[in-house]
Write a protein that holds these residues in place. Structure first.
Motif, short mmCIF file in Angstrom:
data_model
loop_
_atom_site.label_atom_id
_atom_site.label_comp_id
_atom_site.label_asym_id
_atom_site.label_seq_id
_atom_site.Cartn_x
_atom_site.Cartn_y
_atom_site.Cartn_z
N ILE A 1 0.85 -1.19 0.00
CA ILE A 1 0.00 0.00 0.00
C ILE A 1 0.88 1.23 0.00
O ILE A 1 2.05 1.18 0.36
N HIS B 1 -7.09 1.88 3.63
CA HIS B 1 -6.01 1.71 4.62
C HIS B 1 -5.57 3.05 5.21
O HIS B 1 -4.37 3.32 5.31
N PHE B 2 -6.52 3.89 5.53
CA PHE B 2 -6.23 5.19 6.16
C PHE B 2 -5.36 6.09 5.29
O PHE B 2 -4.56 6.87 5.80
N VAL C 1 -13.04 1.30 7.77
CA VAL C 1 -13.40 2.34 8.74
C VAL C 1 -14.03 3.52 8.00
O VAL C 1 -13.65 3.83 6.87
N ALA C 2 -14.98 4.17 8.64
CA ALA C 2 -15.64 5.33 8.02
C ALA C 2 -14.67 6.50 7.88
O ALA C 2 -13.78 6.69 8.71
N GLN D 1 -18.96 5.22 4.00
CA GLN D 1 -18.66 3.83 4.34
C GLN D 1 -18.16 3.13 3.08
O GLN D 1 -18.18 3.72 2.00
N ILE E 1 -12.55 12.58 10.27
CA ILE E 1 -12.48 11.67 11.43
C ILE E 1 -11.04 11.42 11.83
O ILE E 1 -10.73 11.28 13.01
N HIS E 2 -10.15 11.35 10.83
CA HIS E 2 -8.73 11.09 11.09
C HIS E 2 -7.92 12.21 10.43
O HIS E 2 -7.46 12.05 9.29
N PRO E 3 -7.76 13.34 11.10
CA PRO E 3 -7.20 14.55 10.46
C PRO E 3 -5.79 14.40 9.91
O PRO E 3 -5.37 15.21 9.08
N SER E 4 -5.05 13.38 10.34
CA SER E 4 -3.71 13.23 9.77
C SER E 4 -3.75 12.57 8.39
O SER E 4 -2.73 12.48 7.72
N ARG F 1 -1.66 3.56 12.94
CA ARG F 1 -1.82 4.34 11.72
C ARG F 1 -3.28 4.73 11.58
O ARG F 1 -4.14 3.85 11.72
N PRO F 2 -3.65 5.98 11.32
CA PRO F 2 -2.75 7.12 11.19
C PRO F 2 -2.41 7.72 12.55
O PRO F 2 -2.94 7.29 13.57
N MET F 3 -1.54 8.72 12.56
CA MET F 3 -1.18 9.41 13.79
C MET F 3 -2.39 10.14 14.34
O MET F 3 -3.25 10.58 13.60
N TRP G 1 -16.77 11.69 21.40
CA TRP G 1 -16.41 12.44 20.20
C TRP G 1 -17.10 11.85 18.97
O TRP G 1 -17.64 12.58 18.13
N SER H 1 -15.12 4.28 14.90
CA SER H 1 -14.39 4.65 13.67
C SER H 1 -13.22 5.59 13.94
O SER H 1 -12.37 5.77 13.08
#
Lengths: 155, 137
Positions: free
Chosen positions: A63, A83-84, A107-108, A123, A144-147, B28-30, B85, B96
């Motif tokens: 990946i 994969h994020f 993951v959403a 989704q 949801i995952h800002p990085s 992963r991720p940070m 959150w 998630s």
């Protein structure tokens, strides 16, 4: 007590840890039990879960991880979310093109470009598109995952 | 500075630092800056509550059990933050927010959530042990 110790050792074996690490943790747990030092027992078991599980054998997947892609793709107008990671991380499109993000992860995720667009929570299989009418560089990230970040370069 | 303040501050710094290393190498991720700020404040206040306990100050023989208990309380509060959150602020599906842990299948809910729970508790306990060792007055 020894049955409990035996049970923990069996679990260590199931986690496929290297023999030396397993031996050290086993001795640590046995010593702690003999001293009734519950904090050390807890720490040792925690280490087993964290380090042991991270050593589990998994098939290696090829990946693109964040930061690996240095060259933006030209002409593409599709971004995959898996994969994020936004893949490709950067793309170059022509003015007026619509970029489509396709969700392909367990993951959403959501896509946000401040002041420009904000998608719904996506989704697996979900899609979001946005048409870029003006040239420029537009950064975006996962809400949801800002990085998780990406960039669209509009020419 | 007050001893309890210095000890709690040490716990917060160490807990955050160990957690940062964990996220850097094994997840992963940070995580976001907000997450680490929340974790810093939470560990500070939980540690301050721990060090203010009468049974803690009385040289009790149960100190280590108390540390473990507070570690688990801290971890539970961190999980509560995550879920609050997700469901309250971002309105995203349950679970998630948590990043992937390298080597642990996300769909193994027991192992995945257990690793997070034990991990957060362990980082806090490490912080307390360091604070006890190095902050004397």
């Amino acid at each position: 007590m020894f049955y409990c110790f035996y049970d923990i050792i069996k679990k260590l074996e199931m986690l496929e840890m290297p023999g030396r690490l397993r031996s050290i943790l086993s001795l640590l747990i046995l010593y702690s039990m003999s001293k009734r030092n519950f904090a050390v027992i807890f720490l040792a078991i925690g280490l087993v879960v964290l380090s042991g599980c991270s050593l589990q054998k998994k098939p290696i997947e090829k990946i693109n991880t964040a930061g690996e892609i240095s060259q933006p793709k030209t002409g593409a107008d599709a971004v995959k979310i898996g994969h994020f990671v936004f893949e490709p991380k950067e793309i170059v499109v022509n003015t007026g093109a619509a970029v489509v993000w396709t969700h392909d992860d367990n993951v959403a995720h959501s896509i946000i470009s401040p002041g420009l667009f904000e998608s719904e929570v996506l989704q697996r299989g979900g899609k979001f598109s946005f048409k870029f009418d003006k040239p420029g560089e537009y950064s975006y990230y996962c809400g949801i995952h800002p990085s998780m970040t990406g960039k669209i370069i509009v020419k | 500075m007050d001893k309890i303040f210095k000890q709690a501050l040490t716990v917060a710094i160490v807990t955050d630092a160990v957690d940062f290393l964990f996220h850097f190498f094994l997840t992963r991720p940070m995580e976001s800056l907000t997450y680490f700020v929340i974790k810093f404040l939470l560990s500070f206040f939980v540690a301050a509550a721990l060090f203010s306990l009468k049974s803690w100050q009385a040289q009790s023989s149960k100190k280590l059990s108390i540390v473990v208990l507070f570690g688990l309380i801290f971890s539970t509060l961190m999980s509560t933050y995550y879920r609050a959150w997700e469901l309250g602020e971002a309105r995203v599906p349950f679970g998630s927010r948590a990043p992937d842990i390298i080597g642990i299948a996300r769909d193994n809910l027991f192992l995945f959530s257990g690793a997070w729970w034990l991990g957060h508790a362990m980082f806090f306990i490490i912080g307390v042990l360091v604070a006890r060792r190095f902050v004397k007055s």
